[in-house]
Write an enzyme that holds these catalytic residues in place. Structure first.
Site, PDB file in Angstrom:
ATOM      1  N   HIS A  67      38.007  45.910  43.531  1.00  0.00           N
ATOM      2  CA  HIS A  67      39.008  44.679  43.431  1.00  0.00           C
ATOM      3  C   HIS A  67      38.256  43.504  43.950  1.00  0.00           C
ATOM      4  O   HIS A  67      38.426  42.409  43.089  1.00  0.00           O
ATOM      5  CB  HIS A  67      40.087  44.984  44.256  1.00  0.00           C
ATOM      6  N   GLU A  70      36.088  41.972  41.062  1.00  0.00           N
ATOM      7  CA  GLU A  70      37.023  41.666  40.038  1.00  0.00           C
ATOM      8  C   GLU A  70      37.121  39.931  40.496  1.00  0.00           C
ATOM      9  O   GLU A  70      37.138  39.033  39.567  1.00  0.00           O
ATOM     10  CB  GLU A  70      38.162  42.205  40.058  1.00  0.00           C
ATOM     11  N   HIS A  71      37.891  39.699  41.715  1.00  0.00           N
ATOM     12  CA  HIS A  71      37.781  38.284  42.220  1.00  0.00           C
ATOM     13  C   HIS A  71      36.456  37.338  41.966  1.00  0.00           C
ATOM     14  O   HIS A  71      36.692  36.327  41.359  1.00  0.00           O
ATOM     15  CB  HIS A  71      38.155  38.224  43.737  1.00  0.00           C
ATOM     16  N   GLU A 142      46.084  38.430  50.223  1.00  0.00           N
ATOM     17  CA  GLU A 142      46.638  39.463  49.161  1.00  0.00           C
ATOM     18  C   GLU A 142      47.010  40.686  49.860  1.00  0.00           C
ATOM     19  O   GLU A 142      48.059  41.307  49.566  1.00  0.00           O
ATOM     20  CB  GLU A 142      45.600  39.686  48.018  1.00  0.00           C
TER      21      GLU A 142
END
Lengths: 434, 423
Positions: A67, A70-71, A142
């Site tokens: 993840h 991905e960012h 997040e």
């Protein structure tokens, strides 16, 4: 370029495997003005132990790295890729699941410019320690946001109960502590292992000319150099059939208790058409047992065990699978007992016949045809199916061949008492009283 | 887009024949003035009508029948826009063309008729047990707002900004108004909906306009009604906000920062397209000032964005932050709006925003529901609604226009919902 015609569905699918191993699929949709493109790697949150290319030793990377990567793909030396997409009027996004990382855009104009942006930004990694450090603040927020979402905590609490060792039990975004360990070097290791074109799939659906688009993608890919594809060695721990924790709860600032009963699947080794059949059979069985026309639903609704948040679902991937049934409820004990009683009843004597199957099958076929109006559904589901060696467009024929015996047989996969768990999110005020 | 036919005074049918979709969509939009009482009654009414009917008197029987119709979707939805409350009866059914059987569409029309005109009555009234159960259901829906921290914080902000105003009336009304409902009062609400509401009926799909019109006329013999013409989305007078900073606490980790602004510009105002662009540049998109400066540059938030509520002339900024950094976050957000007020707006920002708005509306029109919602919103304002007209309007907007818009945005209140430990 191969062309597949699905006559009954009135759809044509175009396919080609690029020289570098990238699988490309194009599905033109008449009447649409937008095009939706996803570029997906078969790499998700569960892929945390693997052998990097050219090495012989296994490594284990920090939780939440897929993840995080991905960012970081969106940030380049000369700025943010969102800007480039905005300039061409495209909305772009990305998501990481247990098994996949997908980058995507949708646009009604400048299709080739946007496709180029997508292909290039995913195929040109740029990470520095400074930008990695900066991202920790954003992802930290997040993670904190999800921490405050009772439904998310309920879902992950249930999975943590179900699994003892398999990394599916780890939150996709990781924790504040685990992401703090991530370095630029880690990101390059993961990138080089999992972002080779031979581990990826590009899906284009909507307003598109397949010939032109395929030519365009071919040219873009031929200009780039990639290492020889190598098989990826991922490693997963052995996972027992029984659940890790039978029952667990969490107190949060909520008005009403929330409960999930989780069922861990025994059969998680299937791929291809047998996997599709297994998955659909269990979904149909759940619909019969817990759906809105079921005896269980009538009782649960009349007795006030469930409200409008009531839901059930089954997820199957290679290596893990589980069903969940649950609701916000002022009667958590009764709901849990009710679900367990219903499961036991089905286990003792299978109560459904051909008429029942025909009805839920029709419902499922209708659902599938409706979903074909959504380019997002088509692209996301097609990719998931293909990574599991199945074809989305086989869904209707597979449904049509399903028998009552198939449902009964498949359901045994989630049937044992030792495969059941319960997770609850309870109001803090109840904790203070007790 | 749609071919519109006046069926009766106050009743309009809009049909869009298209082979874009594999399904046919129906929407019946019943409109009436929004009050806490009407919202409460109509939400319960929507639930009761969807529970069962005369032909399918139990919920499972009704649901089974929908399953048999290839999983036709049918539901009633409560919503609000400006000072109006809507009950929408929606149905989506697979087009017969893709099925081995015929007549599914006609059965769906029959079922819509049954849901509206043949409820599950007992001696001419709704059944007590069903009314009670559905009142509970709507009450629980209202209560569940508390568990969704972002929605809850936004609701509190609007309550503080616009008390006793349509903007702060919940779409499902209030718990006390729901509890006051009886089977008699519910029948009155039902009767009023059928006889007095402004009604628009939509059909989207591969259908023949003539044939569909005659079927709808026959199946739904609504009587004519007088609809009082009013200025669409007229802004209502409201009391001034007394407090500028409000901090409330729940047991939670993230700080939910919600800032409310007012502007004289609303949906029917000639400057509406300008404000759409101004909002886009402020915080509407990932290229916006808020995203770039608060999220990307300062790493203060995962989400930070602005939205323009054109029905009420309000602008909101939402951000999830570390509550201890509230002051810095508010300062950074203020700075972004101040930059716009000073005219620091680049042509690139304008172009990107126009491109995004254009893309967004064209994308929305790729779904049947999107086509219905957009047409329904614009039809009173612009009879010749088209995407091209919208794009032409946006494209002529200049930096000065946007600066004017930014100047018209006035901050009213900063609301923070955060964990108890900061108390």
């Amino acid at each position: 370029m191969n062309e597949l015609h699905f006559k009954q569905l009135d759809e044509k699918l175009f396919h080609e495997k690029m020289n570098n191993g990238l699988e490309v699929y194009i599905l033109p949709k008449k009447g649409f003005s937008k095009t939706f493109v996803t570029f997906t790697t078969k790499y998700g949150a569960i892929d945390s132990t693997f052998v990097p290319p050219g090495e012989s030793e296994e490594v284990t990377v920090p939780d939440g790295i897929a993840h995080f990567l991905e960012h970081k793909m969106f940030e380049k030396k000369d700025g943010d890729v969102f800007q480039t997409f905005s300039g061409f009027g495209a909305s772009s996004n990305a998501f990481t699941s247990f098994t996949r990382t997908a980058y995507l855009f949708s646009a009604t104009d400048h299709l080739y410019e946007n496709t180029e942006t997508l292909l290039n930004f995913v195929q040109e990694p740029y990470f520095t320690q400074a930008t990695v450090e900066k991202e920790k603040g954003i992802i930290g927020q997040e993670i904190t946001m999800y921490d405050d979402q009772p439904d998310w905590r309920l879902y992950f609490g249930t999975i943590e109960n179900l699994y003892k060792d398999h990394p599916v039990k780890i939150d996709i975004a990781g924790t504040i502590e685990s992401i703090d360990e991530i370095t630029a070097e880690h990101l390059y290791t993961c990138y080089e292992t999992f972002y080779h074109p031979s581990n990826m799939l590009l899906f284009v659906v909507g307003a598109v000319n397949p010939d032109e688009m395929m030519t365009y993608i071919r040219e873009n890919q031929n200009k780039k150099e990639f290492a020889e594809p190598q098989p990826i060695k991922r490693s997963f721990p052995h996972e027992p059939i029984e659940v890790a924790i039978k029952e667990n709860k969490l107190y949060m600032d909520v008005q009403k208790p929330k409960v999930y009963v989780g069922l861990k699947a025994k059969e998680t080794s299937l791929q291809g058409e047998t996997m599709m059949k297994q998955e659909m059979a269990i979904q149909l069985a759940l619909e019969l047992i817990f759906g809105r026309s079921s005896d269980f639903y009538v009782e649960a609704y009349e007795q006030g065990w469930i409200d409008e948040s009531y839901a059930f679902d089954f997820t199957l991937e290679k290596g893990f699978g589980f069903a969940i049934i649950g609701s916000d409820t002022s009667k958590p004990k009764e709901l849990i007992e009710g679900v367990k009683k219903e499961l036991k009843k089905v286990e003792e004597k299978w109560p459904f016949g051909q008429v029942d199957l025909d009805r839920v099958r029709k419902k499922k076929i209708g659902y599938f045809l409706r979903a074909l109006n959504s380019v997002e559904f088509i692209a996301n589901q097609f990719t998931r199916y293909t990574f599991n060696e199945m074809n989305l467009f086989d869904a209707v024929p597979v449904l049509e061949q399903m028998t009552v015996a198939d449902l009964q047989q498949a359901f045994t996969s989630i049937q044992g008492e030792e495969q059941q768990t319960v997770f609850s999110v309870l109001p803090k005020k109840d904790q203070e009283i007790s | 887009m749609f071919q519109s036919i006046k069926l009766q005074q106050g009743i309009h049918l809009h049909i869009r024949p298209t082979d874009q979709f594999k399904t046919v969509n129906f929407a019946f939009k019943f409109k009436q003035a929004l009050t806490n009482r009407s919202a409460s009654e109509r939400s319960v009414l929507a639930n009761v009508l969807l529970h069962s009917n005369e032909l399918y008197p139990s919920n499972p029987a009704f649901r089974s029948h929908l399953d048999e119709l290839y999983g036709t979707i049918m539901y009633l939805d409560s919503s609000k826009k400006g000072s109006d409350h809507y009950i929408t009866l929606l149905a989506e059914s697979v087009n017969d063309h893709y099925l081995s059987t015929d007549g599914v569409l006609d059965q769906v029309l029959n079922l819509l008729q049954t849901v509206l005109f043949q409820p599950n009555f007992e001696q001419g009234k709704f059944k007590e047990s069903i009314v009670k159960r559905e009142k509970d259901s709507v009450t629980q829906r209202i209560e569940s707002l508390y568990d969704d921290k972002t929605r809850y914080a936004q609701h509190r902000l609007i309550e503080l900004m616009r008390p006793n105003h349509p903007a702060s009336i919940g779409v499902n009304g209030t718990i006390s108004d729901v509890s006051a409902i009886t089977k008699e009062s519910l029948f009155e609400a039902y009767d009023k909906m059928l006889k007095e509401d402004d009604l628009n009926i939509y059909v989207v799909g591969d259908v023949d306009v003539k044939e569909m019109t005659s079927k709808i006329k026959q199946a739904f013999p609504f009587i004519s009604r007088d609809i009082k013409q009013k200025v669409p989305h007229q802004n209502i007078q409201h009391p001034t906000v007394e407090e500028n900073y409000v901090n409330e606490f729940q047991d939670m980790k993230q700080g939910k920062l919600h800032i409310g602004y007012e502007t004289p510009v609303t949906f029917s105002h000639p400057d509406f397209p300008k404000m759409q662009i101004a909002n886009g540049i402020f915080g509407g998109y990932p290229h916006a000032k808020l995203f770039l400066n608060v999220r990307e540059k300062e790493s203060m938030a995962y989400y930070v964005s602005s939205s323009f509520s054109s029905a009420y002339g309000l602008v909101f900024v939402l951000a999830g932050i570390d509550a201890s950094k509230q002051e810095k976050a508010v300062r950074l957000i203020d700075e972004q709006l101040d930059l716009m007020k000073k005219g620091e707006i680049s042509q690139n920002e304008i172009d990107q925003t126009v491109a995004m708005l254009k893309n967004q509306i064209k994308e929305a029109l790729d779904s049947a529901r999107g086509q219905i919602e957009i047409f329904d919103q614009y039809k009173d304002l612009d009879e010749k609604f088209s995407v091209e007209n919208l794009v032409r309007n946006w494209s002529s907007i200049t930096k000065d226009d946007i600066q004017d818009m930014a100047r018209s945005i006035n901050k009213q209140i900063v609301y923070l919902l955060s964990g108890k430990e900061e108390q």
